[in-house]
Design a protein around this motif. Structure first.
Motif, PDB file in Angstrom:
ATOM      1  N   ASP A 296       0.877  -1.179   0.000  1.00 58.19           N
ATOM      2  CA  ASP A 296       0.000   0.000   0.000  1.00 58.19           C
ATOM      3  C   ASP A 296       0.909   1.221   0.000  1.00 58.19           C
ATOM      4  N   ILE A 297       0.921   1.941  -1.117  1.00 58.04           N
ATOM      5  CA  ILE A 297       1.864   3.033  -1.326  1.00 58.04           C
ATOM      6  C   ILE A 297       1.094   4.310  -1.639  1.00 58.04           C
ATOM      7  N   SER A 298       1.541   5.428  -1.073  1.00 55.90           N
ATOM      8  CA  SER A 298       0.941   6.709  -1.435  1.00 55.90           C
ATOM      9  C   SER A 298       2.053   7.706  -1.724  1.00 55.90           C
ATOM     10  N   GLN A 299       1.758   8.617  -2.634  1.00 53.39           N
ATOM     11  CA  GLN A 299       2.716   9.645  -3.019  1.00 53.39           C
ATOM     12  C   GLN A 299       1.986  10.986  -3.029  1.00 53.39           C
ATOM     13  N   GLN A 300       2.528  11.951  -2.286  1.00 52.00           N
ATOM     14  CA  GLN A 300       1.951  13.298  -2.293  1.00 52.00           C
ATOM     15  C   GLN A 300       2.320  13.984  -3.607  1.00 52.00           C
ATOM     16  N   THR A 301       1.333  14.595  -4.249  1.00 58.32           N
ATOM     17  CA  THR A 301       1.553  15.336  -5.490  1.00 58.32           C
ATOM     18  C   THR A 301       0.928  16.722  -5.321  1.00 58.32           C
ATOM     19  N   PRO A 302       1.194  17.650  -6.221  1.00 58.12           N
ATOM     20  CA  PRO A 302       0.545  18.965  -6.139  1.00 58.12           C
ATOM     21  C   PRO A 302      -0.979  18.886  -6.259  1.00 58.12           C
ATOM     22  N   TYR A 303      -1.496  17.769  -6.737  1.00 57.26           N
ATOM     23  CA  TYR A 303      -2.938  17.591  -6.935  1.00 57.26           C
ATOM     24  C   TYR A 303      -3.606  16.822  -5.799  1.00 57.26           C
ATOM     25  N   GLY A 304      -2.822  16.308  -4.891  1.00 57.35           N
ATOM     26  CA  GLY A 304      -3.351  15.503  -3.800  1.00 57.35           C
ATOM     27  C   GLY A 304      -2.598  14.182  -3.701  1.00 57.35           C
ATOM     28  N   THR A 305      -3.141  13.272  -2.923  1.00 56.45           N
ATOM     29  CA  THR A 305      -2.470  11.997  -2.683  1.00 56.45           C
ATOM     30  C   THR A 305      -2.819  10.988  -3.771  1.00 56.45           C
ATOM     31  N   LEU A 306      -1.789  10.453  -4.401  1.00 53.62           N
ATOM     32  CA  LEU A 306      -1.916   9.378  -5.376  1.00 53.62           C
ATOM     33  C   LEU A 306      -1.629   8.087  -4.624  1.00 53.62           C
ATOM     34  N   ARG A 307      -2.554   7.134  -4.688  1.00 52.35           N
ATOM     35  CA  ARG A 307      -2.398   5.915  -3.892  1.00 52.35           C
ATOM     36  C   ARG A 307      -2.500   4.675  -4.773  1.00 52.35           C
ATOM     37  N   VAL A 308      -1.590   3.745  -4.536  1.00 56.86           N
ATOM     38  CA  VAL A 308      -1.589   2.454  -5.228  1.00 56.86           C
ATOM     39  C   VAL A 308      -1.496   1.366  -4.170  1.00 56.86           C
ATOM     40  N   SER A 309      -2.419   0.441  -4.211  1.00 57.15           N
ATOM     41  CA  SER A 309      -2.307  -0.728  -3.339  1.00 57.15           C
ATOM     42  C   SER A 309      -2.526  -1.961  -4.192  1.00 57.15           C
ATOM     43  N   TRP A 310      -1.854  -3.012  -3.848  1.00 53.68           N
ATOM     44  CA  TRP A 310      -2.056  -4.269  -4.550  1.00 53.68           C
ATOM     45  C   TRP A 310      -2.022  -5.424  -3.559  1.00 53.68           C
ATOM     46  N   ARG A 311      -2.699  -6.491  -3.939  1.00 54.75           N
ATOM     47  CA  ARG A 311      -2.793  -7.681  -3.097  1.00 54.75           C
ATOM     48  C   ARG A 311      -2.864  -8.908  -3.995  1.00 54.75           C
ATOM     49  N   ARG A 312      -2.146  -9.933  -3.587  1.00 55.78           N
ATOM     50  CA  ARG A 312      -2.210 -11.208  -4.314  1.00 55.78           C
ATOM     51  C   ARG A 312      -3.448 -11.983  -3.875  1.00 55.78           C
ATOM     52  N   HIS A 313      -4.172 -12.507  -4.843  1.00 51.61           N
ATOM     53  CA  HIS A 313      -5.331 -13.358  -4.594  1.00 51.61           C
ATOM     54  C   HIS A 313      -5.175 -14.590  -5.474  1.00 51.61           C
ATOM     55  N   ARG A 314      -4.826 -15.683  -4.874  1.00 55.53           N
ATOM     56  CA  ARG A 314      -4.606 -16.931  -5.611  1.00 55.53           C
ATOM     57  C   ARG A 314      -3.734 -16.707  -6.827  1.00 55.53           C
ATOM     58  N   ARG A 315      -4.317 -16.741  -8.025  1.00 57.13           N
ATOM     59  CA  ARG A 315      -3.514 -16.640  -9.245  1.00 57.13           C
ATOM     60  C   ARG A 315      -3.537 -15.256  -9.891  1.00 57.13           C
ATOM     61  N   HIS A 316      -4.073 -14.269  -9.212  1.00 55.52           N
ATOM     62  CA  HIS A 316      -4.101 -12.939  -9.806  1.00 55.52           C
ATOM     63  C   HIS A 316      -3.650 -11.876  -8.807  1.00 55.52           C
ATOM     64  N   LEU A 317      -3.433 -10.712  -9.350  1.00 57.62           N
ATOM     65  CA  LEU A 317      -3.023  -9.550  -8.568  1.00 57.62           C
ATOM     66  C   LEU A 317      -4.114  -8.498  -8.726  1.00 57.62           C
ATOM     67  N   ARG A 318      -4.648  -8.030  -7.611  1.00 62.39           N
ATOM     68  CA  ARG A 318      -5.654  -6.972  -7.650  1.00 62.39           C
ATOM     69  C   ARG A 318      -4.975  -5.663  -7.286  1.00 62.39           C
ATOM     70  N   ILE A 319      -5.055  -4.705  -8.197  1.00 63.71           N
ATOM     71  CA  ILE A 319      -4.441  -3.395  -8.000  1.00 63.71           C
ATOM     72  C   ILE A 319      -5.555  -2.374  -7.832  1.00 63.71           C
ATOM     73  N   ARG A 320      -5.483  -1.593  -6.786  1.00 61.06           N
ATOM     74  CA  ARG A 320      -6.444  -0.510  -6.567  1.00 61.06           C
ATOM     75  C   ARG A 320      -5.668   0.803  -6.581  1.00 61.06           C
ATOM     76  N   VAL A 321      -6.139   1.727  -7.409  1.00 59.99           N
ATOM     77  CA  VAL A 321      -5.459   3.013  -7.592  1.00 59.99           C
ATOM     78  C   VAL A 321      -6.443   4.138  -7.303  1.00 59.99           C
ATOM     79  N   THR A 322      -6.035   5.095  -6.476  1.00 58.52           N
ATOM     80  CA  THR A 322      -6.832   6.297  -6.236  1.00 58.52           C
ATOM     81  C   THR A 322      -6.070   7.471  -6.842  1.00 58.52           C
ATOM     82  N   ILE A 323      -6.725   8.118  -7.812  1.00 54.33           N
ATOM     83  CA  ILE A 323      -6.093   9.180  -8.593  1.00 54.33           C
ATOM     84  C   ILE A 323      -6.791  10.506  -8.286  1.00 54.33           C
ATOM     85  N   PRO A 324      -6.041  11.512  -7.835  1.00 62.24           N
ATOM     86  CA  PRO A 324      -6.657  12.814  -7.580  1.00 62.24           C
ATOM     87  C   PRO A 324      -7.048  13.529  -8.876  1.00 62.24           C
TER      88      PRO A 324
END
Length: 86
Positions: free
Chosen positions: A36-64
């Motif tokens: 779970d990673i976040s990066q402060q930008t001039p537009y707000g917080t950009l966040r990327v989280s990922w989790r392994r689920h069996r045979r796939h990777l679920r990526i959730r991204v919050t974009i300001p």
């Protein structure tokens, strides 16, 4: 270590000044189950989280508002998006 954390594990790479455009392509080492990673930008917080689920990777991204993200060949704008990778 901070730069490595968001650029490698989060896959966050600014492709325009001020993070106006970013490419997101996280590196998910097999030894890790999630990140779970976040990066402060001039537009707000950009966040990327990922989790392994069996045979796939679920990526959730919050974009300001004001940032355009390119993720695995697709373009996303503000909001929260979930991408399932096999």
């Amino acid at each position: 270590i901070g730069t490595w954390f968001y650029q490698a594990l989060g896959g966050i790479v600014a492709t325009a000044p001020g993070y106006r455009h970013v490419t997101i392509c996280p590196q998910a080492p097999t030894a890790l189950r999630w990140a779970d990673i976040s990066q402060q930008t001039p537009y707000g917080t950009l966040r990327v989280s990922w989790r392994r689920h069996r045979r796939h990777l679920r990526i959730r991204v919050t974009i300001p508002v004001g940032i355009t993200a390119h993720i695995y060949g697709h373009t996303y704008t503000n909001g929260t998006h979930t991408i399932k990778m096999f």
